[in-house]
Write an enzyme that holds these catalytic residues in place. Sequence first.
Site, PDB file in Angstrom:
ATOM      1  N   HIS A 173      -2.388   6.845   3.353  1.00  0.00           N
ATOM      2  CA  HIS A 173      -1.293   5.874   3.279  1.00  0.00           C
ATOM      3  C   HIS A 173      -0.402   6.016   4.517  1.00  0.00           C
ATOM      4  O   HIS A 173       0.291   7.006   4.668  1.00  0.00           O
ATOM      5  CB  HIS A 173      -0.495   6.103   1.996  1.00  0.00           C
ATOM      6  CG  HIS A 173       0.648   5.156   1.844  1.00  0.00           C
ATOM      7  ND1 HIS A 173       0.467   3.808   1.644  1.00  0.00           N
ATOM      8  CD2 HIS A 173       1.984   5.344   1.890  1.00  0.00           C
ATOM      9  CE1 HIS A 173       1.640   3.215   1.559  1.00  0.00           C
ATOM     10  NE2 HIS A 173       2.578   4.124   1.710  1.00  0.00           N
ATOM     11  N   ASP A 175       2.665   4.602   6.417  1.00  0.00           N
ATOM     12  CA  ASP A 175       3.835   3.725   6.418  1.00  0.00           C
ATOM     13  C   ASP A 175       4.150   3.280   7.842  1.00  0.00           C
ATOM     14  O   ASP A 175       4.353   4.123   8.711  1.00  0.00           O
ATOM     15  CB  ASP A 175       5.054   4.479   5.881  1.00  0.00           C
ATOM     16  CG  ASP A 175       4.928   4.776   4.395  1.00  0.00           C
ATOM     17  OD1 ASP A 175       4.708   3.823   3.639  1.00  0.00           O
ATOM     18  OD2 ASP A 175       5.048   5.962   4.015  1.00  0.00           O
ATOM     19  N   ASP A 287       1.994   1.876  -2.974  1.00  0.00           N
ATOM     20  CA  ASP A 287       3.347   2.407  -2.801  1.00  0.00           C
ATOM     21  C   ASP A 287       4.506   1.435  -3.001  1.00  0.00           C
ATOM     22  O   ASP A 287       5.621   1.888  -3.192  1.00  0.00           O
ATOM     23  CB  ASP A 287       3.456   3.076  -1.410  1.00  0.00           C
ATOM     24  CG  ASP A 287       4.561   4.107  -1.344  1.00  0.00           C
ATOM     25  OD1 ASP A 287       4.976   4.607  -2.413  1.00  0.00           O
ATOM     26  OD2 ASP A 287       5.033   4.417  -0.240  1.00  0.00           O
ATOM     27  N   ASP A 424      -0.034  10.359   1.735  1.00  0.00           N
ATOM     28  CA  ASP A 424       0.626   9.836   2.938  1.00  0.00           C
ATOM     29  C   ASP A 424       0.071  10.522   4.199  1.00  0.00           C
ATOM     30  O   ASP A 424       0.036  11.747   4.270  1.00  0.00           O
ATOM     31  CB  ASP A 424       2.131  10.100   2.875  1.00  0.00           C
ATOM     32  CG  ASP A 424       2.802   9.291   1.776  1.00  0.00           C
ATOM     33  OD1 ASP A 424       2.105   8.502   1.105  1.00  0.00           O
ATOM     34  OD2 ASP A 424       4.021   9.450   1.584  1.00  0.00           O
ATOM     35  N   HIS A 571       7.225  -1.752   2.890  1.00  0.00           N
ATOM     36  CA  HIS A 571       7.996  -1.306   1.726  1.00  0.00           C
ATOM     37  C   HIS A 571       8.990  -0.176   2.013  1.00  0.00           C
ATOM     38  O   HIS A 571       9.606   0.325   1.078  1.00  0.00           O
ATOM     39  CB  HIS A 571       7.037  -0.919   0.588  1.00  0.00           C
ATOM     40  CG  HIS A 571       6.048   0.141   0.973  1.00  0.00           C
ATOM     41  ND1 HIS A 571       4.775  -0.162   1.389  1.00  0.00           N
ATOM     42  CD2 HIS A 571       6.142   1.482   1.022  1.00  0.00           C
ATOM     43  CE1 HIS A 571       4.131   0.963   1.664  1.00  0.00           C
ATOM     44  NE2 HIS A 571       4.947   1.970   1.453  1.00  0.00           N
TER      45      HIS A 571
HETATM   46 ZN   LIG Z   1       4.645   3.965   1.685  1.00  0.00          ZN
END
Ligand SMILES: [Zn+2]
Length: 1069
Positions: A173, A175, A287, A424, A571
Amino acid sequence: MKLSRQFTVFGSAIFCVVVFSLYLMLDHIDHSKNPNGERIQKGQLGILQDKIDHLERLLAENNEIIGNIRDSVINLRETVKDGKMFPEGNMSQGDLELLPPAPALLPIHSEDCQFAARTYSKAADGVQMLDVYDLLSFDNPDGGVWKQGFDISYQDNEWDNEPLQVFVVPHSHNDPGWLKTFDDYYRDQTQHILNNMVVKLHEDSRRKMIWSEISYFSKWWDNIDEQKRDAVRRLIESGQLEVATGGWVMPDEANTHYFALIDQLVEGHQWLERNLGVKPKTGWAVDPFGHTPTQAYLLRQAGLSNMLIQRVHYSVKKHFASQKTLEFFWRQNWDQDSSSDILCHMMPFYSYDVPHTCGPDPKICCQFDFKRLPGGRISCPWRIPPQAITDNNVQERAQTLLDQYRKKSKLFRTNVLLAPLGDDFRYTEAVEWDQQFENYQKLFDYMNSHPELHVQAQFGTISDYFEALRKSTGMDPVGMNVGQLALPVLSGDFFTYADRDDHYWSGYFTSRPFYKRLDRVLESHLRAAEVLYSLTLANIQKYGQPNDYPAVDNYKLLTEARRNLGLFQHHDAITGTGKDWVVVDYGTRLFHSILNVKRVIVSSAHWLVLKDKQTYYHDPSNPVLQMVSVHIFFTVPRLLVVYNPTEQARMSMVTVYVTTPKVRVLNAVGHVVRAQVSAVWNDVSHAAADLSFVAQAAPLGLSVYQLMEGMEPRTEAAKYMILQDGRQISISELEHFQQFYQQDAAPVHIENPHLKLSISTATGLLEKMSLKEDDSEHLIKVEFVWYGTTSNKDKSGAYLFLPDKEATIYSPSQPPVVRVTKGPLFSEVTTTFTHITHTLRLYNIQGVEGQSVEICNTVDIRGETNHEIAMRITSDLNSKDRFFTDLNGYQVQPRKTLAKLPLQANFYPMTSMVYLQDSSARLSLLTAQSLGAASLKSGQLEVIMDRRLNQDDNRGLGQGVLDNKITANSFRLLLEKRSSAEEVYSDERFAALILHRKGFDCGFSNRNTALLCTTTRGKVHLEKLLTDLKLKSITPVSLSLMHTYNSDADPQEISLKPMEIRTYRLQLS
Ligand SMILES: [Zn+2]
């Protein structure tokens, strides 16, 4: 019919929010730059703080600018052709303006009357989330190893006939910004993950991986050589690498407007198509903090067949797990058949990390996260470390893991099991790839070589899983037929998310509201620029006239703006849950893109307005048209071009700053336009004024107005009254404007042809609103309130809203200054408190803009500690516990305020509107920015406007929210009378009338029967029964309304035999 009008009003109002007005200075004589102009050159911005200060000013200006335009059809190009560019004659007075009927007054075809908020799709064929909320007790018992769930058991022989198929899906994941900026994450982690992926997947063809964020993938692609690109293409072709969702980011689903959701999806998918020829099949959203059906709809429309969601309220997950409904067809509320269905998998446990994905017991699953092997940087908090798989332990380890798989499988209806393997920014280092893939392969090999275990385990992509799932249920690979094994249909949404206890994630609906507003400013500018750019290119092709219109440069600017807007839908971006410097990085990107799309607007509009296209030249340092912040100096008459980027003709108020109150406004055919000049309050000593007039523009049209200095009776000055503490104050500096006075203590009134507002002289706040259409007066009270944060250990932060108690009324230590403006085109009351400047404005204009109250709150809570400030609107509407919020500006979701939930759970995201209603009226609050909203009491609406929080809320961010800015929030308040006696909460337009003729035993004295009326001998007169209502139709039916009977009886008078019960279906009006 009424609902349809409300929908029109709603729709139009949304466009008012999305629309912005563009002011272009077209000056053929004087190209000198405006000394006070706000044009910002690149490099002019110094340090980041400067940039952000600038953003603040820009936004403040924009909020004054937003909410403009409508009407008539004056296209500058036509005007130029007609030689009327500088109308000289015909400046006579009189009513020369043509005011065509406002768009909202046009009739609406009955087929268009389906309101976005159908209350329910048929409840019979599935699960409605509102019903689930009614059903659940929201207790939080300890479920054992699966803390938020229950004990799971199984029989050993359950898989004897059909083995368990396990798909372990490796994922990482990433971000695009959170604790680090997008670029820093890319440099430190993401590029290494992707580089290692190419090597490690090629080592063993059984290995798989999924990726979803194209913002990262495309950046990496730009940095790798052709050889590596070929290797990636091979991995995709072989099915080892799958792109899931394939959006630019994994977007937030609460605060995002559907325009931006589509933008980021298109940007990602177009990149994939161009560079890899990939068409994603499955959505992957592990998420985002709560999930919206809008995203489900968009994915389906984008050609995806499956999707996965994760962050859903723990009580909902537990309920779905117990019903085996974690896999369902997600259907839109408004969908009358099944055309919007998409197959959705909801992950059952607390998180998407390894401890919460192999099965119910995190203590066990953590032992199968081989990155946590002893000696590594991370370990298992449950204190039992993983063991590397060897010949000695493989049997025991495989059986332990299989036990978890089997238990998890009991929550689903098929023998196909999904076990995600990642977290993550996982798989950064080569050694981590080896740890996970080698150890798992040994486990799989053991399991698969022991038939008595009845399991088939392997690495898979998310689509591998869905393919097997569909196969096992007899579904076709992409369609939505239910197959042999019925999966339920679900409608509704998954807000508001709680991950544990009373920790509801409703804080992020409002966190960093300044940037939530900035997002929408870029969104509207981008849309406007894309329209103008496309029109220009089409015209260039049509006329075939080559010139130096910067088509390529503009396209690059638009692409960059789309990507910056897309990035911000992430997000941790629009949610306001990034680190301070990450927030500044996003803000800078949004701001630069706003400047850049303005350049596209200016160069495109210049080309479009030219009569002789040959004279076009492109000089970015000195453009012919300027998008200045409308400071107008009258050395010569000036032309003002107004652009309407919407698809509807518009008539709207335009306000520009002028250096003299003596101004005449002419439209393109030389007619004098009625105008209002108002004082500029931070500049009262000068002759400057705000000039307002009603501009009209065709759909996607450019209109031209001419401004000239000089006395003009059709330009009228506003009049003022200033009050403090209920007393009127005289202002001596107001030389160009008159003051007016009224009897003390009486409320202030401002009005337009539709509305009359009654405002307290002491507080400056709205108390009553009268609708002129039926002379009704409604109690509609505006207040401001504070929330604190709880004294418990866990406090409010960027994600969580954990208030200490119900809100307390904002009562400023100093009485506010109240400024009343009355003018021919608009009237307003501006009230200045310590923390808020609150403006209520009424436009004297036809259409929706005149039917609603514009509210602007400029909020400054930078001096506060652990405080959140909200606007509360209390009305006399009997809405009970029901209200409605929009989802992503796309559809409306009914809400119910539940006493069994804590206060913070009853807040919902509001992207464009919130409303409540009763049998006679509807009160809507339309918003220009996403914020958190609630209706905590009947008739009451509440919107959190800013929050300042001193601490982290333990969701990984590691800081509070203390970077507050002066933030302007814009709203429209709309009160509508219901015109038909429609059922309020039901789509069913019929009522059931059940009559029972009671029998009496008349052998006794009737003194004690408690009857207050005489009996009717079994005859019922419906006219008398339904005093105010008219009976449109009446049909006799069976008791439960299942069968309809023919009737030739008199519909007005019904006769019943003693003891008989009869049922009728009524339609009333
Ligand atoms: Zn995230």
